[in-house]
Every structure is written in C-alpha cells, then in structure tokens.
Enzyme design. Sequence first.
Site, PDB file in Angstrom:
ATOM      1  N   LYS A 165      -2.330  -1.679  -3.640  1.00  0.00           N
ATOM      2  CA  LYS A 165      -3.148  -0.464  -3.590  1.00  0.00           C
ATOM      3  C   LYS A 165      -2.226   0.749  -3.698  1.00  0.00           C
ATOM      4  O   LYS A 165      -1.233   0.811  -2.966  1.00  0.00           O
ATOM      5  CB  LYS A 165      -3.941  -0.412  -2.279  1.00  0.00           C
ATOM      6  CG  LYS A 165      -4.834   0.807  -2.125  1.00  0.00           C
ATOM      7  CD  LYS A 165      -5.537   0.810  -0.765  1.00  0.00           C
ATOM      8  CE  LYS A 165      -6.419   2.052  -0.631  1.00  0.00           C
ATOM      9  NZ  LYS A 165      -7.079   2.137   0.687  1.00  0.00           N
TER      10      LYS A 165
ATOM     11  N   LYS B 229       0.856  -1.184   0.000  1.00  0.00           N
ATOM     12  CA  LYS B 229       0.000   0.000   0.000  1.00  0.00           C
ATOM     13  C   LYS B 229       0.891   1.233   0.000  1.00  0.00           C
ATOM     14  O   LYS B 229       1.657   1.465   0.938  1.00  0.00           O
ATOM     15  CB  LYS B 229      -0.916  -0.007   1.225  1.00  0.00           C
ATOM     16  CG  LYS B 229      -1.868   1.185   1.305  1.00  0.00           C
ATOM     17  CD  LYS B 229      -2.753   1.051   2.535  1.00  0.00           C
ATOM     18  CE  LYS B 229      -3.691   2.239   2.681  1.00  0.00           C
ATOM     19  NZ  LYS B 229      -4.551   2.115   3.881  1.00  0.00           N
TER      20      LYS B 229
END
Length: 337
Positions: free
Chosen positions: A248, A195
Amino acid sequence: MFFPQFRARRIRGKEVFRRMVRENALSANDLIYPMFSAFGKGIRKEISSMPGIYQQSIEYIVEEAQEVYELGVPAVILFGIPETKDAVGSDAYAEHGIIQETIRALKKGVPGLAVITDVCMCEYTDHGHCGIIKDGDVDNDATLELLAKEALSHAQAGADMVAPSDMMDGRVAAIRDTLDENGFDHLPLMSYAVKYASGYYGPFREAAESTPQFGDRRSYQMDPANRREALREAKMDVEEGADILMVKPGLPYLDILRDLREEFDLPMAVYNVSGEYSMIKAAGRMGWIDEERVIMETLLSFKRAGADLILTYHAKEAARLLHKGYEAARAGRCGCP
C-alpha cells in the site's frame, strides 16, 4: 526492404487471438471493496473527495454489501467512524463498537460475503495516530496489546479475516498469538506488510476522519524512497505468521509489489488507495480520460505486477464492467478480459 521474421502484429490483428494469448486476466473474484461504517442511523454521507463512496450507518452498509455480493465481489474490508474517540481508541476493541456491530449485521444480512476488518487505532483515537502516544510519538509495544485486543474482538464478532494496517513492529505475531490462544487459529491474517508514508492517503483521511492532530506517521510508515526495506518488512511478517501480504499504495509501488511477488509464495494483495481513486474520478469528470478504460487498465496493472487480491473503491464499477463483457464493448481497446 527488410521485413522482420517475427511480426507481433500478426497476433494482435484479431480479437480472438488477443484473448487467447492474454497473459493476465481480471476477475470480480480478485476484488475487495472498502466500506466506511458510521455510528448512528439514517447516515449516508458522500465523501467529497471520493465520489460514489460514503460514510454509512449499519443499515446502509448491509444494503450496499448485498449489492456488492450480487455483483460477484466476494469480500469487503471495514473501517469505522465511532460515536466518540479517546486517547486509547476504546471503541476499536469494545464488544459493541461500531465495527463489531457492523460485522454482526453483515454476517446476518449477507452471510455469503467475506468480512475483513482493518485493525488499527487511527480511526478511534482523538489524536489520529495509530497507537498509544508517549513522549510525542507512538509507543510501539504498548500499542501491540491494544491491536491484539482489537483483532480478537473482531474475531469474536464474526470477522472472516483481520488485516492489521498500523505498521507497529511485531504486531503480526502479537495478533496471531492472541487469536490462537483464544480459539481462532483458523482465522487468516492479511498484513499490510509494506505500507508507505504516502501523500495518496488524503481522501481516506477525510472518509475515516483519521487525520493526525499533530506530526505525521513517518516514524512508523515506510519512507517512499526505500525499496530493499520492503523485503525486510515483509519477511518479518511472514515469519510472524501472516497469511497474505499487502502493498500500500498501489500504483506508485508496482515495483515493490513485483519484488514481493518474486520473493514470497504467499498470496499477494495490493491497496488501490483513495488518492488513486480520486484522481481517476476527477479526470473522468473533466473528460480528460476515458474513465472506464483507465479503471480497468489500472486494476490490470496490479495483476500484471503480481497481485492476487486488489482492495479498490472501483470494485463495484469494475465488476459491472466485467459482467457487461467489457472487452467486447471496447472492441479490443483495453487489456482487460
């Protein structure tokens, strides 16, 4: 005149052949729909930067979840907007917190739908960071205990899967151990393994009311310049017991998604994040793009890069297009099925 022996256009010339040799396909079964559950009743507030996406009280969450299920989308992921926030994010792990109550309502109202929960503190803390603050930064190890409590509370409320997104070192092991010790060894864990500290999260922070009140999240989220580090992060989560790995954001990090797909044999997820959604919506409203075509092309790019699962705010739209027979409607203009 020279004519090549191989002519790619021979196969491209007929729709039936294009379908037959297509390398990747998109299905409603690939999609996970994010939802924002708000404390109270009678709440259905559209998020200004995310047209078509709402903060909703539980009764409306259940209503929309039924629609999602009927469209063939198999799962939702929940984010919460609690009644009150404090320094330690108490509502995140409260027995009757907003997410815990939403899980119970969904499992009763739409029992066939898989309910995944985001496990993080940022939506519940008054400072907007993803854990306990000490000396102006998030205390990694103190936060692990609360994340484990949060995940356990979701499991006890009936969640089908938990998904830690906080990016604390060691959180997968902490959550896995706590779940196993309390009889939830069967519950899968989808880790936000990679992320990045991204500018694409802006609209989400409006939706989840989780903007940091000071500083930023670069001490725990990844530097967008780094590629090899992603493999180290993912490897750590695999070793700690993750069942699914997630990347992400999505579009700016397709190279990372491909790297992880080639390195690991676990199911791979990708988050088509709020900023990506909002840009498509804005350009579509201005008439600058063919919105439906770009949605499907974007989702297909995740499949091509190696994703098995796609978390996307476009899930309902994509499912409808797939049900309508999108390829036939578009007369071969797009690479989706």
